[in-house]
Design an enzyme around this catalytic site. Structure first.
Site, PDB file in Angstrom:
ATOM      1  N   PHE A   1      41.717  37.704  28.148  1.00 11.04           N
ATOM      2  CA  PHE A   1      42.132  36.329  28.459  1.00 11.04           C
ATOM      3  C   PHE A   1      40.946  35.430  28.805  1.00 11.04           C
ATOM      4  O   PHE A   1      41.065  34.209  28.756  1.00 11.04           O
ATOM      5  CB  PHE A   1      43.142  36.331  29.614  1.00 11.04           C
ATOM      6  CG  PHE A   1      42.510  36.388  30.981  1.00 11.04           C
ATOM      7  CD1 PHE A   1      42.100  37.586  31.525  1.00 11.04           C
ATOM      8  CD2 PHE A   1      42.313  35.224  31.717  1.00 11.04           C
ATOM      9  CE1 PHE A   1      41.507  37.629  32.782  1.00 11.04           C
ATOM     10  CE2 PHE A   1      41.725  35.259  32.977  1.00 11.04           C
ATOM     11  CZ  PHE A   1      41.317  36.468  33.511  1.00 11.04           C
ATOM     12  N   LYS A   2      39.822  36.016  29.132  1.00 15.18           N
ATOM     13  CA  LYS A   2      38.674  35.202  29.550  1.00 15.18           C
ATOM     14  C   LYS A   2      38.215  34.260  28.428  1.00 15.18           C
ATOM     15  O   LYS A   2      37.617  33.223  28.686  1.00 15.18           O
ATOM     16  CB  LYS A   2      37.546  36.101  30.020  1.00 15.18           C
ATOM     17  CG  LYS A   2      37.992  36.994  31.188  1.00 15.18           C
ATOM     18  CD  LYS A   2      37.017  37.038  32.305  1.00 15.18           C
ATOM     19  CE  LYS A   2      37.578  37.589  33.599  1.00 15.18           C
ATOM     20  NZ  LYS A   2      38.139  38.941  33.548  1.00 15.18           N
ATOM     21  N   ASP A   3      38.516  34.628  27.174  1.00 16.95           N
ATOM     22  CA  ASP A   3      38.179  33.743  26.053  1.00 16.95           C
ATOM     23  C   ASP A   3      38.922  32.406  26.131  1.00 16.95           C
ATOM     24  O   ASP A   3      38.456  31.412  25.591  1.00 16.95           O
ATOM     25  CB  ASP A   3      38.565  34.398  24.714  1.00 16.95           C
ATOM     26  CG  ASP A   3      37.686  35.590  24.370  1.00 16.95           C
ATOM     27  OD1 ASP A   3      36.480  35.549  24.677  1.00 16.95           O
ATOM     28  OD2 ASP A   3      38.210  36.552  23.783  1.00 16.95           O
TER      29      ASP A   3
END
Ligand SMILES: *Cc1c(COP(=O)(O)O)cnc(C)c1O
Length: 483
Positions: A125-127
Site C-alpha cells: 500500500f505504500k505505493d
C-alpha cells in the site's frame, strides 16, 4: 492553511505545505500538522462520490495544499493514479479501478471487505502515497531550483516504495537504511536489485527502530540537515499521510450508497501512519464508525489504546514476526493523534514526549483526555503468528482469496469488532507474493507472483553494510553527496 509542529505552543513558525513537503521532522523534534483539519460538507461528499481516484486525490490534496495551484495538483494526481501504474490487479478485479473494494462476504450481520491497496509497482500500500510523493518532490524541487537527499528507514515496504518512486528522478538521491537480514527475501531483492545511481541501500546491523533512530538523529542535527539538504519520506512525512487519506474516502464511497451510512476500517499498524490517515479522514467529516488498530505481537499501540499507557520497547524487546513490516515498537506518528487528543496543547505534547525520551514510556490513563479517547473511534487488538496462519487459511477456504500476513493481522482483529449493519473494510496492505514463505506455511502452496517479479531474488544485489552508528551514516552521506 498554516502548518505547525505538534510541539510548537507559541505557534511562532508557520509553514506551508510545500515547506514541510521537503522538511520531515520539525526543528523542535515534533511533527507537522495543519492548524485545523478542513471539513468536508455533505454536498462535497455527494460530489466526491462521483469522482475517479485521481480526481478524488486532487480534491483531498487541494484542501491541504492551497499553496500549490489546483490545476497542477490535478495534473500530478492524474499522472500518478493511472491503471498502468497500479497494474498488479488480481484475477476478477476491474483493471480500471484504483484501490478496488473486494467484498469477502457476510459475517456477524455485516459485510466484510478488503480495500485493495497493493496493486502499485512494489505490491504494497505504500505505493499509494509514495508514487504521488515522487511527483510532488520533482515538481517542488524544479520550482525552487533545489535538490534533495532523502534519508529513510524501512522495515521492508517503505524503502522499496520510495526507491521505485524516486529512481532516476532528477535532483533526488535516496539513502535507505534497513535492518540487515530482517526483511523477507522478496523485499530485500526488490530493493537491493535496483542499480540506479541515485539509489543507495544501507543494510544496518540492528532492528528497524535503530534505523529510524539513526534517521531521527541525522535529521535532528539542523546544521548537517541543511548543509546536505536532507529530507525524509518516512511515514512522518505529512504529504504521505494526506495521500493516504484519499483511499478512506474511496473505500467509504465503494461500500455505501449514500452519505448517511457509517463504515468501519481495520488497519494493520506499525508506525501509525496508515491509521492516522483514517483518523484525519474522520476528523474531516467522513462517517467512520470505528478505526480498528491491528498490531502483531509488537503490541505497543494495542496497549496504548486499551490502557492509556504508551510503553515504547527497546530494540531487544522488538520481536521478529511473520508480519515484519509491523515489527515496530515506537510508533512515530502517534504524536499526531496525541496532539489532537490534547487539543494541540504543544506544551503538553512536549512534556509527554520528553517523558518518553527519558523513561521510554508515558501514562495518560488517569487524564480526562484518555476518558474522552473513545470519541475518536479507535479500538484495538493484536494477533499472533498462529492467528495469522489460521486467518490466511480461513479466508482462502471460505472466500477463495489469498491474503498476506499483514492483511491477516487486520482481518483477525477486525473480526472482534464487527457491528451489525456497519460494513467493515480491512485495508489490504501487501500482496501475498511479498511474503510467500508465510503464505506457503499457511496454505501449502506458493502465492501467485506477478510476472515482472518472478526472478527478482536471482538478480544481483547492491548494498552497503553498516553498524547502527549515526556517525557512520553521516560519513556515508557526506561522501556520496556532492553538490
Ligand atoms: C508499512 C506497512 C504496515 C504498517 O503501516 P504503518 O503506516 O506503519 O502503520 C502494514 N503492512 C504493510 C504490508 C506495510 O508495508
Amino acid at each position: 492553511m498554516r502548518y505547525f509542529s505538534t510541539r510548537d505552543s507559541a505557534r511562532l513558525t508557520p509553514k506551508t505545505f510545500s515547506d514541510i513537503l521537503l522538511a520531515g521532522l520539525a526543528d523542535d523534534g515534533g511533527l507537522f500538522l495543519p492548524e485545523s483539519y478542513p471539513r468536508v460538507t455533505l454536498a462535497e461528499l455527494a460530489q466526491w462520490r462521483q469522482l475517479s481516484y485521481a480526481e478524488l486525490a486532487a480534491q483531498v490534496l487541494g484542501k491541504f495544499a492551497p499553496d500549490i495551484a489546483q490545476h497542477d495538483i490535478a495534473k500530478l494526481c492524474a499522472q500518478t493514479y493511472t491503471a498502468d501504474n497500479y497494474s498488479h490487479i488480481r484475477k476478477g478485479q476491474d483493471a480500471s479501478q484504483i484501490a478496488p473494494l473486494q467484498w469477502l462476504g457476510e459475517e456477524s450481520g455485516t459485510r466484510l471487505g478488503l480495500l485493495c491497496l497493493s496493486h502499485g509497482p512494489t505490491l504494497a500500500f505504500k505505493d499509494m502515497a509514495m508514487q504521488l510523493l515522487g511527483k510532488l518532490f520533482e515538481y517542488t524541487l524544479a520550482a525552487r531550483n533545489q535538490t534533495i537527499n532523502i534519508l529513510g528507514a524501512t522495515s521492508g515496504d517503505t524503502g522499496s516504495a520510495a526507491e521505485y518512486a524516486m529512481r532516476g528522478k532528477r535532483g533526488i538521491r535516496v539513502f535507505m537504511l534497513s535492518p540487515r537480514g530482517k526483511m523477507s527475501a522478496f523485499q530485500t531483492a526488490q530493493m537491493f536489485s535496483l542499480q540506479d545511481p541515485n539509489i543507495f541501500n544501507i543494510a544496518v546491523d540492528g532492528v528497524f527502530d535503530q534505523c529510524q533512530d539513526m534517521v531521527k538523529a541525522v535529521s535532528g542535527d539542523a546544521q548537517f540537515k541543511s548543509r546536505y539538504q536532507i529530507g525524509t519520506v518516512n511515514s512522518i512525512n505529512w504529504a504521505r499521510i494526506v495521500a493516504q487519506v484519499v483511499y478512506y474516502f474511496k473505500g467509504y464511497f465503494a461500500a455505501t450508497t449514500d452519505n448517511a451510512q457509517k463504515v468501519s476500517f481495520a488497519v494493520p499498524t506499525g508506525n501509525f501512519g496508515n491509521v492516522c490517515a483514517g483518523h484525519i479522514a474522520r476528523m474531516m467529516g467522513l462517517p467512520i464508525a470505528q478505526l480498528v488498530v491491528a498490531t502483531n505481537e509488537n503490541d505497543v499501540l494495542d496497549e496504548f489504546f486499551r490502557r492509556g499507557v504508551y510503553r515504547a520497547r527497546s530494540a531487544a524487546q522488538t520481536m521478529q514476526t511473520s508480519s515484519p513490516s509491523m515489527d515496530i515498537a515506537k510508533a512515530s506518528n502517534l504524536e499526531r493523534f496525541i496532539a489532537d487528543l490534547f487539543l494541540r496543547d504543544g506544551a503538553r505534547v512536549t512534556d509527554l514526549f520528553a517523558q518518553l525520551a527519558q523513561q521510554s514510556a508515558f501514562d495518560i490513563s488517569s487524564t480526562p483526555e484518555f476518558a474522552r479517547m473513545k470519541e475518536y473511534g479507535f479500538v484495538s487488538g493484536h494477533s499472533t503468528h498462529a492467528q495469522r496462519l489460521a486467518t490466511v487459511r480461513d479466508i482462502a477456504k471460505r472466500y477463495h482469496w489469498v491474503i498476506d500476513p499483514h492483511t491477516a493481522d487486520g482481518l483477525s482483529v477486525a473480526r472482534a469488532y464487527l457491528q451489525p449493519g456497519i460494513p467493515m473494510i480491512v485495508l489490504e496492505t501487501a500482496l501475498p507474493a511479498k511474503f510467500s514463505l508465510m503464505v506457503q506455511e499457511a496454505l501449502g502452496v506458493e502465492p501467485e507472483c506477478p510476472a515482472n517479479y518472478r526472478n527478482v531474488e536471482q538478480l544481483p544485489q547492491r548494498f552497503t553494510p553498516m553498524a547502527a552508528d549515526v556517525d557512520a551514516v553521516k560519513q556515508f552521506l557526506a561522501t556520496h553527496i556532492t553538490q
